[in-house]
Scaffold this motif. Sequence first.
Motif, short mmCIF file in Angstrom:
data_model
loop_
_atom_site.label_atom_id
_atom_site.label_comp_id
_atom_site.label_asym_id
_atom_site.label_seq_id
_atom_site.Cartn_x
_atom_site.Cartn_y
_atom_site.Cartn_z
N GLU A 278 1.13 4.36 -2.74
CA GLU A 278 0.93 5.58 -2.33
C GLU A 278 2.18 6.33 -2.99
OE1 GLU A 278 0.14 5.78 1.81
OE2 GLU A 278 -1.88 5.39 1.74
N ILE A 279 3.22 5.92 -2.66
CA ILE A 279 4.44 6.80 -3.40
C ILE A 279 4.34 6.79 -4.61
CG2 ILE A 279 6.93 6.58 -3.75
CD1 ILE A 279 6.99 4.94 -1.05
N SER A 280 3.86 5.89 -5.34
CA SER A 280 3.71 5.81 -6.87
C SER A 280 2.55 6.98 -7.45
CB SER A 280 3.25 4.57 -7.41
OG SER A 280 2.93 4.68 -8.72
N GLN A 281 1.63 7.14 -6.77
CA GLN A 281 0.56 8.33 -6.83
C GLN A 281 1.41 9.52 -6.57
OE1 GLN A 281 -3.09 7.66 -5.12
NE2 GLN A 281 -3.06 5.58 -5.61
N TYR B 290 5.45 9.65 5.64
CA TYR B 290 4.93 8.08 6.13
C TYR B 290 6.12 7.25 5.80
CZ TYR B 290 3.62 7.89 1.20
OH TYR B 290 3.71 7.98 -0.26
N LYS B 291 7.00 7.47 4.29
CA LYS B 291 7.85 6.34 4.32
C LYS B 291 9.04 6.18 5.19
CE LYS B 291 9.21 8.90 0.84
NZ LYS B 291 9.99 9.27 -0.47
N VAL C 296 8.58 6.27 8.63
CA VAL C 296 8.01 5.80 9.75
C VAL C 296 8.58 4.65 10.49
CG1 VAL C 296 6.14 4.60 10.99
CG2 VAL C 296 5.51 6.50 9.37
N VAL D 197 0.96 -1.20 -0.13
CA VAL D 197 -0.16 -0.06 -0.01
C VAL D 197 0.82 1.43 0.17
CG1 VAL D 197 -1.59 1.35 1.51
CG2 VAL D 197 -1.87 -1.21 1.05
N VAL E 208 4.57 10.25 -6.74
CA VAL E 208 5.50 10.59 -7.65
C VAL E 208 4.74 11.22 -8.96
CG1 VAL E 208 6.89 9.39 -9.19
CG2 VAL E 208 7.28 8.91 -6.84
N LEU F 173 8.01 15.19 -2.62
CA LEU F 173 7.65 14.03 -1.87
C LEU F 173 7.99 13.84 -0.62
CD1 LEU F 173 9.48 11.60 -4.68
CD2 LEU F 173 7.13 12.04 -4.41
N ARG G 109 3.89 1.57 -1.14
CA ARG G 109 4.45 1.61 -2.60
C ARG G 109 3.44 2.23 -3.58
NH1 ARG G 109 5.83 -2.18 -6.64
NH2 ARG G 109 5.13 -3.97 -5.32
#
Lengths: 265, 191
Positions: free
Chosen positions: B123-126, B188-189, B191, B119, B128, B182, B121
């Motif tokens: 979120e990071i993709s979105q 959150y990355k 955490v 999840v 980006v 970012l 990953r």
Amino acid sequence: MCNKDDLVSYLYDDLDAPARGAFERHLHACTECRDELQAMRGVRADLLTWSPPEPDFAFRIVNEPRAAQASVLRPNVPSWRAWFTPAAGFAAAAVLVLAAAAGLARVEVRKDTDGFTVRTGVSSVSAPTSADALARVSYGGQGRDVNLPVGADAAAWASIERRIAALEATTRDNGLRNTSTLSARGSNNDEVLKVVRELLAQSETRQKGELALRIRDVIRDLDLKRAADLNGVRQTVGRIDASVTEEAAAHRELMNYLLKDSKQK
Amino acid sequence: MSSTDEELVARSQGGDMDSFNQLVMRWERPIYALAYRTIGREEDARDVCQETFLRAFRALKGFKGQAKFSSWLYRIALNLCRDWIRRERRQPIAQAPEGIDLVELASEATPTETIEDLVARQEISQAVARAMAMLPEDQRTAIILKEYHGLTFQEIADMLDCPLSTVKTRLYQGLSVLRRQLDRNGGYKHV
């Protein structure tokens, strides 16, 4: 002064050995560049998570010898769509509508003493009942038929005969004149057929026009419906997206809490 | 053994349609990916991709091989993307992926990844995609060509008709903006 070009080149491993060695010595001394390099490596890792959706196209270049241009891109469409071009669709729809219209409209071509008549529309003739049942009889040996109610009595027959005889006597001359007129009209059949054809062509043209307008309306309605559906789907996806994000955040908070809690214990 | 691009191009120039279609199959995904990341719309990216190959086919006789065939294709595609952006007069759109399907995500998981990792990953993709859409066009293009297509600085400079140092500057500036975006969106990355 830090050289950002070197930083980028180092980041992408694009420095030759001497330049690389020199920049690494600089990194040992410069905290700012070290942090920046670290952060940019993180950004590059994040960039790798972004993938485009898998495309489902399979177009190929094909020859179209009849076309003016030498080639076209041909998408790989399902077979039923390959022949279903807009022109074919219009033609098929036009045939169906014309056939249905002719059936419903009961096109009637009639020739009488007033000439030819082309009439469309639902006939209002009602089915005969038993009381109205007709019998066919021959009158006067002259090949003319009249229809009489079954069960008519002798007096009625006599009355009818008298009236017909009187009419024959008074209209003999007129009858001859009418016959000559009809003959003249009969000799002019080609012109009459031409008129009929024109009337049919006009009717067909009008129906085609109406069909085109109707199809345009249907397509417009479909487009509007599709746009509304897409909008609904987007909103739903947005809601799901928001709820999942919220849920994930809650999970993270819970995990953080559990992690802290377990560390404290 | 498969033919090289140069061999296929030569045969295509001689009228061999199959050879050109081999080039299409070889390059359609990278070209589509380039268009998608540049303009952010799936349907339009597909159109750009098809138009790229159509134009390439029509101009094939004039291709003398000064650059690599792939660079030539990239250049055509980028020009079409620029036309699209100017025509639409808008920034690229960060198209939201079709929701987050946990089952689908789970099937993509590596053995060491948990569902939370997946999840995250996604979120990071979105994030980006959104951050990339906000970049100026020249910075975005430089990053896409370097990060996702592995072009050298010199190839990018040739393609974009700019000095090599300009490419590096655009990359540096673009990456710096992405880093800020970012960090803002994705604390959150860490955490």
